[in-house]
Design a protein around this motif. Structure first.
Motif, PDB file in Angstrom:
ATOM      1  N   ILE A 146       0.825  -1.216   0.000  1.00  0.00           N
ATOM      2  CA  ILE A 146       0.000   0.000   0.000  1.00  0.00           C
ATOM      3  C   ILE A 146       0.857   1.263   0.000  1.00  0.00           C
ATOM      4  O   ILE A 146       0.538   2.242  -0.652  1.00  0.00           O
ATOM      5  N   ASN A 147       1.998   1.207   0.692  1.00  0.00           N
ATOM      6  CA  ASN A 147       2.836   2.412   0.791  1.00  0.00           C
ATOM      7  C   ASN A 147       3.919   2.478  -0.290  1.00  0.00           C
ATOM      8  O   ASN A 147       4.884   3.207  -0.159  1.00  0.00           O
ATOM      9  N   SER A 148       3.763   1.695  -1.370  1.00  0.00           N
ATOM     10  CA  SER A 148       4.770   1.684  -2.428  1.00  0.00           C
ATOM     11  C   SER A 148       4.910   3.089  -3.029  1.00  0.00           C
ATOM     12  O   SER A 148       3.907   3.759  -3.289  1.00  0.00           O
ATOM     13  N   ASN A 149       6.156   3.519  -3.270  1.00  0.00           N
ATOM     14  CA  ASN A 149       6.290   4.844  -3.886  1.00  0.00           C
ATOM     15  C   ASN A 149       6.505   4.761  -5.392  1.00  0.00           C
ATOM     16  O   ASN A 149       6.871   5.739  -6.031  1.00  0.00           O
ATOM     17  N   CYS A 150       6.311   3.561  -5.945  1.00  0.00           N
ATOM     18  CA  CYS A 150       6.416   3.429  -7.398  1.00  0.00           C
ATOM     19  C   CYS A 150       5.174   2.773  -7.998  1.00  0.00           C
ATOM     20  O   CYS A 150       4.545   3.322  -8.893  1.00  0.00           O
ATOM     21  N   CYS A 151       4.810   1.608  -7.479  1.00  0.00           N
ATOM     22  CA  CYS A 151       3.837   0.763  -8.169  1.00  0.00           C
ATOM     23  C   CYS A 151       2.387   1.092  -7.773  1.00  0.00           C
ATOM     24  O   CYS A 151       1.733   0.313  -7.080  1.00  0.00           O
ATOM     25  N   TYR A 152       1.882   2.265  -8.198  1.00  0.00           N
ATOM     26  CA  TYR A 152       0.496   2.633  -7.918  1.00  0.00           C
ATOM     27  C   TYR A 152      -0.455   1.872  -8.818  1.00  0.00           C
ATOM     28  O   TYR A 152      -0.081   1.481  -9.925  1.00  0.00           O
ATOM     29  N   GLU A 153      -1.678   1.714  -8.326  1.00  0.00           N
ATOM     30  CA  GLU A 153      -2.637   0.903  -9.053  1.00  0.00           C
ATOM     31  C   GLU A 153      -2.862   1.384 -10.493  1.00  0.00           C
ATOM     32  O   GLU A 153      -2.979   0.588 -11.409  1.00  0.00           O
ATOM     33  N   ASP A 154      -2.899   2.720 -10.679  1.00  0.00           N
ATOM     34  CA  ASP A 154      -3.235   3.204 -12.032  1.00  0.00           C
ATOM     35  C   ASP A 154      -2.085   3.075 -13.034  1.00  0.00           C
ATOM     36  O   ASP A 154      -2.291   3.338 -14.222  1.00  0.00           O
TER      37      ASP A 154
END
Ligand code: ADP
Ligand code: ZN
Length: 242
Positions: A146-154
């Motif tokens: 959830i706190n990934s700073n790269c792999c966002y859902e969109d």
């Protein structure tokens, strides 16, 4: 060491080899990635490959040979390659052996991930890839943190060839060509079977045991060469902090 990770499309080869690459400082030779790169470049070769890949068939030996020789012949990657998705048939396995011999190398281990078609179907329809860093995730089994700073859902994208029908065709192609390859490596006593339906981390722990044993063995038979190489890679290799 050189390792092959073997299994049907969707078995988890990419997921596992990504872990292995960073832990053991290996270079991942994914023929799928090499091909997709050519396709994206829209080079002459890329255009030719597009229709073959999208129909779920295999690309010719000649094309594959050229692509992989460029990696095997590279001194930076000598004896530290993980082959993901190659070889897929007996003639590719024989070709690979010839190429390795030519550059004074060999395969140390073949990891075989066993997964049924039913499980594969879910994995393939759920597979998404981060369009920034290339990490593999799954809508059902393996979401990015959830706190990934790269792999966002969109920015998670599906692969063009991850359509159920194509996936089934790829699985059937795999099944047909797979036995002779396994036989080839069985004779060399290189295969370790792994239950690919386990959890990602359980599989990783198992694979890690096998790889650690090989590292220990290589270190025991050529200690100096091994330690120097290791130190060199830690300081100057692709995953180094320098
Ligand atoms: P391959 O490289 O063999 O085609 P991937 O590593 O791309 O397979 O994995 C296919 C899909 O299955 C991905 O969406 C991945 O997140 C998911 N996956 C991989 N391994 C597992 C596992 N052990 N359990 C559940 N899902 C998995
Ligand atoms: Zn990412």
């Amino acid at each position: 060491m050189n390792v092959i990770i073997f299994g049907p499309p969707g078995a988890g080869k990419g997921t596992q080899s990504d872990f292995i690459v960073s832990k053991y400082n290996l270079f991942k030779l994914s023929t799928g990635d090499l091909l997709r790169k050519e396709i994206n470049k829209k080079s002459l070769l890329g255009i030719k490959i597009t229709s073959i890949v999208n129909s779920g068939s295999l690309v010719s030996d000649d094309i594959m040979n050229n692509l992989i020789e460029s990696v095997i012949s590279n001194k930076d990657y000598k004896n530290r390659i993980i082959f993901d998705g190659y070889p897929r048939n007996l003639s590719q396995a024989q070709n690979l052996n010839k190429l390795l011999l030519k550059y004074d190398q060999k395969i140390n281990l073949v990891l075989r991930l066993k997964v049924s078609l039913d499980v594969i179907k879910k994995r393939i329809t759920g597979r998404v890839i981060c369009s920034k860093c290339g990490k593999i995730y799954n809508k059902y089994f393996n979401l990015p943190p959830i706190n990934s700073n790269c792999c966002y859902e969109d920015i998670l994208k599906k692969r063009d060839d991850d359509i159920l029908d194509v996936a089934i065709k790829r699985y059937e192609t795999y099944e047909k060509s797979t036995e002779p390859v396994l036989d080839f490596y069985r004779k060399m006593d290189l295969i370790k079977d792994i239950n690919g339906e386990d959890e990602i981390n359980t599989i990783y722990i198992k694979i890690n045991e096998y790889l650690a044993a090989i590292e220990a063995w290589l270190c025991a038979i050529t200690p100096y060469k091994y330690v120097f190489k290791k130190l060199y890679l830690i300081n100057y290799g692709p995953n180094s902090r320098n």
